[in-house]
Enzyme design. Sequence first.
Site, PDB file in Angstrom:
ATOM      1  N   VAL A  61       7.532  -1.955   7.013  1.00 63.83           N
ATOM      2  CA  VAL A  61       7.585  -0.494   6.938  1.00 63.83           C
ATOM      3  C   VAL A  61       8.234  -0.059   5.631  1.00 63.83           C
ATOM      4  O   VAL A  61       9.385  -0.394   5.354  1.00 63.83           O
ATOM      5  CB  VAL A  61       8.352   0.092   8.139  1.00 63.83           C
ATOM      6  CG1 VAL A  61       8.405   1.613   8.033  1.00 63.83           C
ATOM      7  CG2 VAL A  61       7.708  -0.346   9.450  1.00 63.83           C
ATOM      8  N   LYS A  62       7.487   0.700   4.836  1.00 61.89           N
ATOM      9  CA  LYS A  62       8.012   1.227   3.576  1.00 61.89           C
ATOM     10  C   LYS A  62       8.653   2.585   3.825  1.00 61.89           C
ATOM     11  O   LYS A  62       8.017   3.486   4.378  1.00 61.89           O
ATOM     12  CB  LYS A  62       6.899   1.391   2.540  1.00 61.89           C
ATOM     13  CG  LYS A  62       6.444   0.120   1.893  1.00 61.89           C
ATOM     14  CD  LYS A  62       5.306   0.371   0.922  1.00 61.89           C
ATOM     15  CE  LYS A  62       5.782   0.936  -0.389  1.00 61.89           C
ATOM     16  NZ  LYS A  62       4.671   1.027  -1.377  1.00 61.89           N
ATOM     17  N   CYS A  63       9.893   2.720   3.377  1.00 68.29           N
ATOM     18  CA  CYS A  63      10.617   3.985   3.490  1.00 68.29           C
ATOM     19  C   CYS A  63      11.132   4.384   2.110  1.00 68.29           C
ATOM     20  O   CYS A  63      11.628   3.528   1.365  1.00 68.29           O
ATOM     21  CB  CYS A  63      11.799   3.861   4.441  1.00 68.29           C
ATOM     22  SG  CYS A  63      11.374   3.471   6.151  1.00 68.29           S
ATOM     23  N   ALA A  76       3.324  -0.937   4.635  1.00 67.53           N
ATOM     24  CA  ALA A  76       2.657   0.319   4.979  1.00 67.53           C
ATOM     25  C   ALA A  76       3.705   1.423   4.976  1.00 67.53           C
ATOM     26  O   ALA A  76       4.748   1.289   5.623  1.00 67.53           O
ATOM     27  CB  ALA A  76       1.990   0.211   6.344  1.00 67.53           C
ATOM     28  N   THR A 119       0.853  -1.185   0.000  1.00 68.05           N
ATOM     29  CA  THR A 119       0.000   0.000   0.000  1.00 68.05           C
ATOM     30  C   THR A 119       0.889   1.235   0.000  1.00 68.05           C
ATOM     31  O   THR A 119       2.096   1.161   0.217  1.00 68.05           O
ATOM     32  CB  THR A 119      -0.901   0.056   1.246  1.00 68.05           C
ATOM     33  OG1 THR A 119      -0.075   0.278   2.413  1.00 68.05           O
ATOM     34  CG2 THR A 119      -1.685  -1.228   1.435  1.00 68.05           C
TER      35      THR A 119
END
Length: 226
Positions: free
Chosen positions: A90-92, A64, A27
């Site tokens: 965790v998307k960075c 996310a 997402t």
Amino acid sequence: MKFFIDTASLEEIQAAKDLGMLDGVTTNPSLIARIVGDASSFSYQDFREHIRRIAEIADGPVSAEVTTTDAEEMIHEGEALAAIHENVVVKCPLTIDGLKAIRHLSEKGIRTNATLVFSPNQALLAAKAGASYVSPFVGRLDDISTEGMALVEQIITIYDNYGYLTEVIVASIRHPRHVVESAMMGADIATIPFSVIRQLANHPLTDAGLKKFMEDAAILKKESDA
């Protein structure tokens, strides 16, 4: 190759799961804003709850994305996102601050996805920082007349050369050819819009053959009823 679905729609995620095509979900804020409609009435707590609901449906990783660009703030938000559900990744973004956040979160055992990757240089940095996943955006590269799938091939070669454990998620997929080429290159994962998952099942010869079979079946049924 694993199939992730690139959406924030609970209905599409469930539909992909029902097909047996759901290994994970990706997402981003844009996807969530698209399904929310009136973002002004959608709080950050609503965002967290939506991620939790996605993770409850999916049996695999759910990426996310953080909503800030500062390293310390990304770390703080990333820790909070990871606490929502054990499936959350965790998307960075692949920036200097993003790399700092990826390194910190990875050292704490939090899985990370380096996103908005457009070059082999960036992918190499993501692996060095300890990212669990790297997401090259092939469709956006195609949009500027650059061969997006060539980047995927470069990343796979680099990772194979040095034994990096970072998994390659082919992202920004626009059509079935992207999926097939990803599989042929040996990418770990393709994250696919639900519309493209449906397109993968379509072929005009299948449609023509099925039409003929049904016509012949109808004739046989009439003859048996006679």
